[in-house]
Design a protein around this motif. Structure first.
Motif, short mmCIF file in Angstrom:
data_model
loop_
_atom_site.label_atom_id
_atom_site.label_comp_id
_atom_site.label_asym_id
_atom_site.label_seq_id
_atom_site.Cartn_x
_atom_site.Cartn_y
_atom_site.Cartn_z
N ASP A 7 73.35 53.69 16.83
CA ASP A 7 72.10 54.46 16.75
C ASP A 7 71.80 54.90 15.32
O ASP A 7 70.64 54.85 14.87
CB ASP A 7 72.15 55.68 17.68
CG ASP A 7 72.01 55.28 19.15
OD1 ASP A 7 71.47 54.19 19.43
OD2 ASP A 7 72.46 56.05 20.01
N LYS A 51 64.61 54.49 19.14
CA LYS A 51 64.32 54.20 20.54
C LYS A 51 62.84 54.36 20.90
O LYS A 51 62.40 53.86 21.93
CB LYS A 51 65.20 55.07 21.45
CG LYS A 51 66.65 54.60 21.45
CD LYS A 51 67.51 55.38 22.42
CE LYS A 51 68.93 54.84 22.39
NZ LYS A 51 69.84 55.59 23.27
N GLN A 97 60.81 50.51 20.68
CA GLN A 97 61.52 49.43 21.36
C GLN A 97 60.73 48.13 21.45
O GLN A 97 61.31 47.09 21.81
CB GLN A 97 62.00 49.90 22.73
CG GLN A 97 63.06 50.99 22.58
CD GLN A 97 63.91 51.19 23.82
OE1 GLN A 97 64.15 50.28 24.60
NE2 GLN A 97 64.39 52.40 23.99
N ASN A 98 59.45 48.15 21.15
CA ASN A 98 58.71 46.89 21.03
C ASN A 98 58.74 46.35 19.61
O ASN A 98 58.18 45.28 19.33
CB ASN A 98 57.26 47.06 21.49
CG ASN A 98 57.15 47.28 22.99
OD1 ASN A 98 57.98 46.79 23.74
ND2 ASN A 98 56.14 48.03 23.41
N ALA A 101 64.70 45.59 17.97
CA ALA A 101 65.46 45.00 19.09
C ALA A 101 66.89 44.69 18.64
O ALA A 101 67.11 43.70 17.92
CB ALA A 101 64.77 43.74 19.58
N ILE A 127 70.33 43.05 18.90
CA ILE A 127 70.78 41.86 19.63
C ILE A 127 72.13 41.38 19.08
O ILE A 127 72.56 41.79 18.00
CB ILE A 127 69.76 40.70 19.54
CG1 ILE A 127 69.62 40.22 18.09
CG2 ILE A 127 68.42 41.11 20.12
CD1 ILE A 127 68.86 38.91 17.95
N ASP A 154 73.33 37.96 23.83
CA ASP A 154 72.77 39.28 24.18
C ASP A 154 71.46 39.48 23.43
O ASP A 154 71.42 40.01 22.32
CB ASP A 154 73.78 40.38 23.80
CG ASP A 154 73.24 41.78 24.07
OD1 ASP A 154 72.19 41.91 24.75
OD2 ASP A 154 73.85 42.75 23.57
N GLU A 208 68.50 40.51 25.30
CA GLU A 208 67.60 41.07 26.31
C GLU A 208 66.54 41.98 25.70
O GLU A 208 65.37 41.94 26.10
CB GLU A 208 68.42 41.86 27.35
CG GLU A 208 67.58 42.35 28.52
CD GLU A 208 68.41 43.04 29.58
OE1 GLU A 208 67.81 43.74 30.42
OE2 GLU A 208 69.65 42.90 29.57
N SER A 209 66.92 42.80 24.72
CA SER A 209 65.94 43.73 24.14
C SER A 209 64.83 42.99 23.41
O SER A 209 63.67 43.40 23.42
CB SER A 209 66.63 44.72 23.19
OG SER A 209 67.26 44.03 22.13
N ASN A 232 63.83 39.86 24.22
CA ASN A 232 63.01 39.26 25.28
C ASN A 232 62.01 40.27 25.85
O ASN A 232 60.85 39.95 26.08
CB ASN A 232 63.90 38.73 26.40
CG ASN A 232 64.52 37.38 26.07
OD1 ASN A 232 63.99 36.64 25.24
ND2 ASN A 232 65.63 37.06 26.71
N GLU A 233 62.48 41.50 26.07
CA GLU A 233 61.60 42.53 26.64
C GLU A 233 60.45 42.86 25.68
O GLU A 233 59.30 43.04 26.10
CB GLU A 233 62.41 43.79 26.96
CG GLU A 233 63.33 43.60 28.16
CD GLU A 233 64.25 44.78 28.41
OE1 GLU A 233 64.23 45.73 27.58
OE2 GLU A 233 64.98 44.76 29.41
N ALA A 234 60.75 42.91 24.38
CA ALA A 234 59.70 43.19 23.40
C ALA A 234 58.68 42.04 23.37
O ALA A 234 57.46 42.27 23.33
CB ALA A 234 60.31 43.39 22.01
#
Length: 206
Positions: A149, A166, A169-170, A173, A175, A181, A183-184, A186-188
């Motif tokens: 963090d 945080k 988050q878009n 990310a 990774i 790993d 995922e963050s 991909n979500e963005a």
């Protein structure tokens, strides 16, 4: 090399050499044809992986910055070519992924910050924002970072984003591409595709 571009909308991957762009490209596409290696500067021209039916592609742009064994003039030309590619195709870029090395990015930015110098990573981030290209900073190799963090908050600070990370988050990310790993990221990308009414592309980032 830079002129031979398929007529597609795209997601571009940009960043310094040896930050793991090609490894990330393999994870995003599920294909292993992308060249990776310990030697920086393996990618010298854009690598496209496209889906004709959707009129879409991922593009891995050449790495910029210091490269062992590559003369300064050539390094500057690569950076200029990357900037021109992004600027010339900005209307077709659905999102840009700026890949940085989570272990070293703060040190690199600080080392190249000064009255007459803007670090490449910071410069490219603001350049993308000025072009109104949705941008995600993929902070790679986070499995090797202890103070997660704190490191991400420091990166936000260097990029001119107000910590904590945080709330971005878009945009930020964390990774570990080599471990799969992502995922963050991909979500963005899902968020950016949805906002541009390209839900047909969500299947590529799930």
């Amino acid at each position: 090399m830079f002129e031979e571009r398929p007529d597609r909308e795209e997601v571009v991957l940009a960043g310094r050499s040896n930050v793991g762009k090609s490894t990330l490209m393999r994870e995003l596409t599920g294909h292993s044809k992308f060249t990776t290696g310990q030697k920086p500067g393996v990618t010298r021209s854009p690598n496209h992986f496209d889906w004709n039916a959707e009129g879409f592609m991922f593009t891995d742009l050449p790495g910029f910055g210091f490269m062992s064994g590559v003369e300064e003039g050539r390094r500057e030309q690569i950076k200029t070519d990357v900037v021109r590619y992004i600027e010339g195709n900005a209307e077709d870029i659905l999102a840009a992924v700026l890949v940085v090395d989570g272990k070293s990015v703060i040190d690199i930015i600080d080392r190249h910050s000064g009255p007459d110098e803007i670090p490449h990573d910071v410069e490219l981030f603001h350049f993308l924002w000025e072009l109104d290209v949705p941008t995600v900073v993929a902070v790679n190799k986070m499995d090797k970072v202890d103070n997660r963090d704190e490191r991400l908050d420091d990166l936000c600070d260097r990029l001119g984003l107000h910590p904590p990370w945080k709330q971005w988050q878009n945009t930020i990310a964390p990774i570990s591409a080599k471990r799969g790993d992502i995922e963050s990221l991909n979500e963005a990308l899902q968020t950016h595709f949805h906002e541009q009414k390209r839900d047909d592309l969500l299947k590529f980032v799930t």
